[in-house]
Motif scaffolding. Structure first.
Motif, PDB file in Angstrom:
ATOM      1  N   ALA A  62     -25.974   6.143  43.503  1.00  0.00           N
ATOM      2  CA  ALA A  62     -25.694   5.087  42.536  1.00  0.00           C
ATOM      3  C   ALA A  62     -26.159   3.740  43.084  1.00  0.00           C
ATOM      4  N   ARG A  63     -25.863   3.470  44.337  1.00  0.00           N
ATOM      5  CA  ARG A  63     -26.249   2.195  44.942  1.00  0.00           C
ATOM      6  C   ARG A  63     -27.758   2.001  44.924  1.00  0.00           C
ATOM      7  N   ARG A  64     -28.491   3.008  45.397  1.00  0.00           N
ATOM      8  CA  ARG A  64     -29.958   2.906  45.426  1.00  0.00           C
ATOM      9  C   ARG A  64     -30.519   2.638  44.033  1.00  0.00           C
ATOM     10  N   SER A  65     -30.012   3.365  43.074  1.00  0.00           N
ATOM     11  CA  SER A  65     -30.518   3.207  41.705  1.00  0.00           C
ATOM     12  C   SER A  65     -30.148   1.849  41.127  1.00  0.00           C
ATOM     13  N   LEU A  66     -28.911   1.405  41.330  1.00  0.00           N
ATOM     14  CA  LEU A  66     -28.500   0.107  40.815  1.00  0.00           C
ATOM     15  C   LEU A  66     -29.268  -1.024  41.495  1.00  0.00           C
ATOM     16  N   GLU A  67     -29.490  -0.910  42.802  1.00  0.00           N
ATOM     17  CA  GLU A  67     -30.282  -1.927  43.505  1.00  0.00           C
ATOM     18  C   GLU A  67     -31.690  -1.991  42.924  1.00  0.00           C
ATOM     19  N   ARG A  68     -32.276  -0.838  42.717  1.00  0.00           N
ATOM     20  CA  ARG A  68     -33.630  -0.797  42.174  1.00  0.00           C
ATOM     21  C   ARG A  68     -33.671  -1.405  40.774  1.00  0.00           C
ATOM     22  N   LEU A  69     -32.724  -1.025  39.929  1.00  0.00           N
ATOM     23  CA  LEU A  69     -32.700  -1.564  38.565  1.00  0.00           C
ATOM     24  C   LEU A  69     -32.497  -3.077  38.570  1.00  0.00           C
ATOM     25  N   ALA A  70     -31.652  -3.562  39.474  1.00  0.00           N
ATOM     26  CA  ALA A  70     -31.430  -5.012  39.576  1.00  0.00           C
ATOM     27  C   ALA A  70     -32.683  -5.711  40.096  1.00  0.00           C
ATOM     28  N   GLU A  71     -33.316  -5.154  41.124  1.00  0.00           N
ATOM     29  CA  GLU A  71     -34.531  -5.751  41.679  1.00  0.00           C
ATOM     30  C   GLU A  71     -35.660  -5.766  40.653  1.00  0.00           C
ATOM     31  N   ASP A  72     -35.692  -4.757  39.791  1.00  0.00           N
ATOM     32  CA  ASP A  72     -36.707  -4.691  38.732  1.00  0.00           C
ATOM     33  C   ASP A  72     -36.355  -5.574  37.535  1.00  0.00           C
TER      34      ASP A  72
END
Length: 136
Positions: A62-72
């Motif tokens: 969840a963290r990796r995906s949320l970080e990626r979505l936020a960075e994008d």
């Protein structure tokens, strides 16, 4: 992590054949479109989806995906006091995300009136969701 071929630019957690967003990430986006979504809810969703990546916990997925979505620029993460509304939430900057995500309390549902960490899908995220799902 089990070895597998990943195309350039493809996210390693992708599991739906789309080169930009996994089915898990698409569900995270949709949940954020519907309403503010707590980090603990994203972790529960990751547990439901499972992972073929050995050693990746639901929270880390969840963290990796949320970080990626936020960075994008597809989601915005907030610290909210009580029920999340525009008036009760403060935006978490990208530079602060790792610190917020490192705190175990961020992944626990707050007590009534307490402080919680939530995310919301923005217009760019909704557009990305629509494009990825061929929703016209």
């Amino acid at each position: 992590m089990s070895p597998r071929n990943v195309k350039a630019g493809q996210h390693p957690l992708n599991d739906c054949g789309n080169e930009s967003l996994s089915s898990f990430e698409l569900q995270l986006l949709w949940d954020g479109v519907e309403d503010f979504t707590g980090l603990w809810q994203a972790e529960a969703l990751a547990r439901k989806y499972g992972s073929d990546l050995q050693g990746v916990t639901p929270r880390n997925r969840a963290r990796r995906s949320l970080e990626r979505l936020a960075e994008d620029g597809l989601i915005v993460v907030y610290v909210c006091r009580g029920v999340p509304t525009d008036e009760t939430c403060d935006r978490v900057g990208l530079e602060e995300l790792p610190k917020v995500f490192d705190m175990g309390i961020s992944w626990i549902a707050p007590e009534e009136g307490g402080i919680g960490i939530w995310y919301d899908t923005n217009d760019d995220g909704f557009d990305a969701y629509r494009k990825a799902t061929d929703w016209q």
